[in-house]
Design a protein around this motif. Structure first.
Motif, PDB file in Angstrom:
ATOM      1  N   SER A  15      -0.473  -0.367  -3.327  1.00  0.00           N
ATOM      2  CA  SER A  15      -1.975  -1.039  -3.456  1.00  0.00           C
ATOM      3  C   SER A  15      -2.237  -1.770  -2.336  1.00  0.00           C
ATOM      4  O   SER A  15      -1.387  -2.223  -1.609  1.00  0.00           O
ATOM      5  CB  SER A  15      -2.038  -1.655  -4.813  1.00  0.00           C
ATOM      6  OG  SER A  15      -1.073  -3.001  -4.731  1.00  0.00           O
ATOM      7  N   ASN A  16      -3.704  -2.168  -1.886  1.00  0.00           N
ATOM      8  CA  ASN A  16      -4.105  -2.856  -0.989  1.00  0.00           C
ATOM      9  C   ASN A  16      -3.846  -4.321  -1.322  1.00  0.00           C
ATOM     10  O   ASN A  16      -4.691  -4.949  -1.741  1.00  0.00           O
ATOM     11  CB  ASN A  16      -5.445  -2.675  -0.531  1.00  0.00           C
ATOM     12  CG  ASN A  16      -5.631  -1.305  -0.158  1.00  0.00           C
ATOM     13  OD1 ASN A  16      -4.915  -0.390   0.355  1.00  0.00           O
ATOM     14  ND2 ASN A  16      -6.913  -0.620  -0.292  1.00  0.00           N
ATOM     15  N   LYS A  17      -2.685  -4.978  -0.932  1.00  0.00           N
ATOM     16  CA  LYS A  17      -2.405  -6.224  -1.035  1.00  0.00           C
ATOM     17  C   LYS A  17      -1.241  -6.472  -0.402  1.00  0.00           C
ATOM     18  O   LYS A  17      -0.568  -5.733   0.444  1.00  0.00           O
ATOM     19  CB  LYS A  17      -1.916  -6.613  -2.676  1.00  0.00           C
ATOM     20  CG  LYS A  17      -0.847  -5.888  -3.335  1.00  0.00           C
ATOM     21  CD  LYS A  17      -0.925  -6.563  -4.608  1.00  0.00           C
ATOM     22  CE  LYS A  17       0.541  -5.828  -5.209  1.00  0.00           C
ATOM     23  NZ  LYS A  17       0.640  -6.504  -6.486  1.00  0.00           N
ATOM     24  N   GLN A  18      -0.511  -7.633  -0.469  1.00  0.00           N
ATOM     25  CA  GLN A  18       0.667  -7.842   0.435  1.00  0.00           C
ATOM     26  C   GLN A  18       1.998  -7.637  -0.481  1.00  0.00           C
ATOM     27  O   GLN A  18       2.055  -7.854  -1.831  1.00  0.00           O
ATOM     28  CB  GLN A  18       0.795  -9.549   0.594  1.00  0.00           C
ATOM     29  CG  GLN A  18       1.628 -10.086   1.487  1.00  0.00           C
ATOM     30  CD  GLN A  18       1.635 -11.559   1.656  1.00  0.00           C
ATOM     31  OE1 GLN A  18       1.644 -12.416   0.828  1.00  0.00           O
ATOM     32  NE2 GLN A  18       0.966 -11.809   3.057  1.00  0.00           N
ATOM     33  N   ASP A  50       1.262  -6.401   4.797  1.00  0.00           N
ATOM     34  CA  ASP A  50      -0.103  -6.370   4.299  1.00  0.00           C
ATOM     35  C   ASP A  50      -0.895  -5.359   4.565  1.00  0.00           C
ATOM     36  O   ASP A  50      -1.245  -4.694   5.626  1.00  0.00           O
ATOM     37  CB  ASP A  50      -0.633  -7.740   5.141  1.00  0.00           C
ATOM     38  CG  ASP A  50      -1.746  -8.066   4.497  1.00  0.00           C
ATOM     39  OD1 ASP A  50      -2.383  -7.715   3.589  1.00  0.00           O
ATOM     40  OD2 ASP A  50      -2.702  -8.954   5.165  1.00  0.00           O
ATOM     41  N   LYS A  51      -1.159  -4.655   3.466  1.00  0.00           N
ATOM     42  CA  LYS A  51      -1.895  -3.355   3.311  1.00  0.00           C
ATOM     43  C   LYS A  51      -3.539  -3.257   3.142  1.00  0.00           C
ATOM     44  O   LYS A  51      -3.575  -4.041   2.064  1.00  0.00           O
ATOM     45  CB  LYS A  51      -1.319  -2.460   2.337  1.00  0.00           C
ATOM     46  CG  LYS A  51      -1.819  -1.115   2.517  1.00  0.00           C
ATOM     47  CD  LYS A  51      -1.274   0.179   1.572  1.00  0.00           C
ATOM     48  CE  LYS A  51      -1.893   1.368   1.586  1.00  0.00           C
ATOM     49  NZ  LYS A  51      -1.638   2.072   0.695  1.00  0.00           N
ATOM     50  N   THR A  52      -4.305  -2.956   4.004  1.00  0.00           N
ATOM     51  CA  THR A  52      -5.565  -2.901   3.697  1.00  0.00           C
ATOM     52  C   THR A  52      -5.977  -1.301   3.820  1.00  0.00           C
ATOM     53  O   THR A  52      -5.030  -0.436   4.034  1.00  0.00           O
ATOM     54  CB  THR A  52      -6.310  -3.699   4.852  1.00  0.00           C
ATOM     55  OG1 THR A  52      -6.197  -3.237   6.077  1.00  0.00           O
ATOM     56  CG2 THR A  52      -5.898  -5.195   4.872  1.00  0.00           C
ATOM     57  N   GLU A  53      -7.310  -1.157   3.767  1.00  0.00           N
ATOM     58  CA  GLU A  53      -7.769   0.194   3.882  1.00  0.00           C
ATOM     59  C   GLU A  53      -7.321   0.862   5.273  1.00  0.00           C
ATOM     60  O   GLU A  53      -7.111   2.173   5.298  1.00  0.00           O
ATOM     61  CB  GLU A  53      -9.274   0.296   3.767  1.00  0.00           C
ATOM     62  CG  GLU A  53      -9.667   0.222   2.188  1.00  0.00           C
ATOM     63  CD  GLU A  53      -9.382   1.036   1.045  1.00  0.00           C
ATOM     64  OE1 GLU A  53      -9.199   2.468   1.746  1.00  0.00           O
ATOM     65  OE2 GLU A  53      -8.912   0.692   0.208  1.00  0.00           O
ATOM     66  N   SER A  54      -7.576   0.225   6.208  1.00  0.00           N
ATOM     67  CA  SER A  54      -7.346   0.756   7.564  1.00  0.00           C
ATOM     68  C   SER A  54      -6.185   0.639   8.404  1.00  0.00           C
ATOM     69  O   SER A  54      -5.976   0.921   9.618  1.00  0.00           O
ATOM     70  CB  SER A  54      -8.842   0.614   8.371  1.00  0.00           C
ATOM     71  OG  SER A  54      -8.864  -0.786   8.740  1.00  0.00           O
ATOM     72  N   LEU A  56      -2.082  -1.443   8.488  1.00  0.00           N
ATOM     73  CA  LEU A  56      -0.922  -1.847   7.903  1.00  0.00           C
ATOM     74  C   LEU A  56      -0.260  -2.950   8.816  1.00  0.00           C
ATOM     75  O   LEU A  56      -0.095  -2.665  10.000  1.00  0.00           O
ATOM     76  CB  LEU A  56       0.087  -0.985   7.532  1.00  0.00           C
ATOM     77  CG  LEU A  56      -0.214   0.270   6.509  1.00  0.00           C
ATOM     78  CD1 LEU A  56       0.944   1.363   6.939  1.00  0.00           C
ATOM     79  CD2 LEU A  56      -0.444  -0.176   5.439  1.00  0.00           C
TER      80      LEU A  56
END
Length: 183
Positions: A15-18, A50-54, A56
């Motif tokens: 998921s988009n979080k840490q 730290d993952k975001t939409e665009s 890492l």
């Protein structure tokens, strides 16, 4: 025996979080690579993803010691390592290394293997001149002695005026006059 696959981080289902990961880097980790600089070691790598939409963002903290060979005596010794590093991975049309700390992957990439990154960051922490601790004091004294080296200068400070210009009142070697006339 560890394999390179043990250092993969599956990013497709995250998921988009840490996210936090911890890897133990022992001799079996270093066996995966050519042992020309680092013979082995015992380190712990804490990786924060730290993952975001665009994008890492991998923040790595690596602490422990590596086993090196002394350049002077060829004795093995433990060298302490404490590395903080960050690299980023963005999504694009093809897999490519855009910069030392920026990679591009395709959106359908399932996992990223960080073993090579960990090894490279550890390798960058190793000094160029690998000296056993018993020789470090000697090397520091040699560096202090290197500061006393005289450098040849063609300017004679005794003939310089206060403004840094040469005084032409003193006798000049006639060979210099002949060279100046060549222009």
């Amino acid at each position: 025996m560890k394999k390179l696959r043990d250092y993969e981080i599956g990013i497709a289902k995250l998921s988009n979080k840490q996210h936090l990961y911890e890897f133990e880097l022992d001799d079996s980790f270093f066996d995966l690579f050519v042992k020309d600089i680092i013979l082995g070691g015992n380190l712990v790598a804490q990786v924060e993803l730290d993952k975001t939409e665009s994008l890492l963002t991998f923040r790595m903290g690596i602490k422990g010691h590596v086993r090196l060979t002394c350049d002077r005596s060829l004795d093995e010794f433990d060298y302490p390592v404490d590395v903080q590093a960050t690299f980023r991975v963005k999504y694009g049309e093809e897999n490519a290394e855009l910069d030392d700390d920026l990679w591009q992957i395709t959106p359908n990439t399932q996992a990223i293997n960080i073993a090579q990154h960990l090894y490279d960051y550890i390798g960058l922490a190793v000094p160029m001149k690998k000296l056993h601790p018993r020789f470090v004091a000697d090397a520091d004294e040699e560096d202090d002695n290197d500061q006393d080296i005289l450098i040849y200068s063609s300017r004679n400070q005794a003939t310089e005026g206060e403004d840094g210009e040469d005084d032409d009142d003193d006798e000049v070697d006639p060979r210099w006059d002949a060279l100046r006339n060549l222009n």
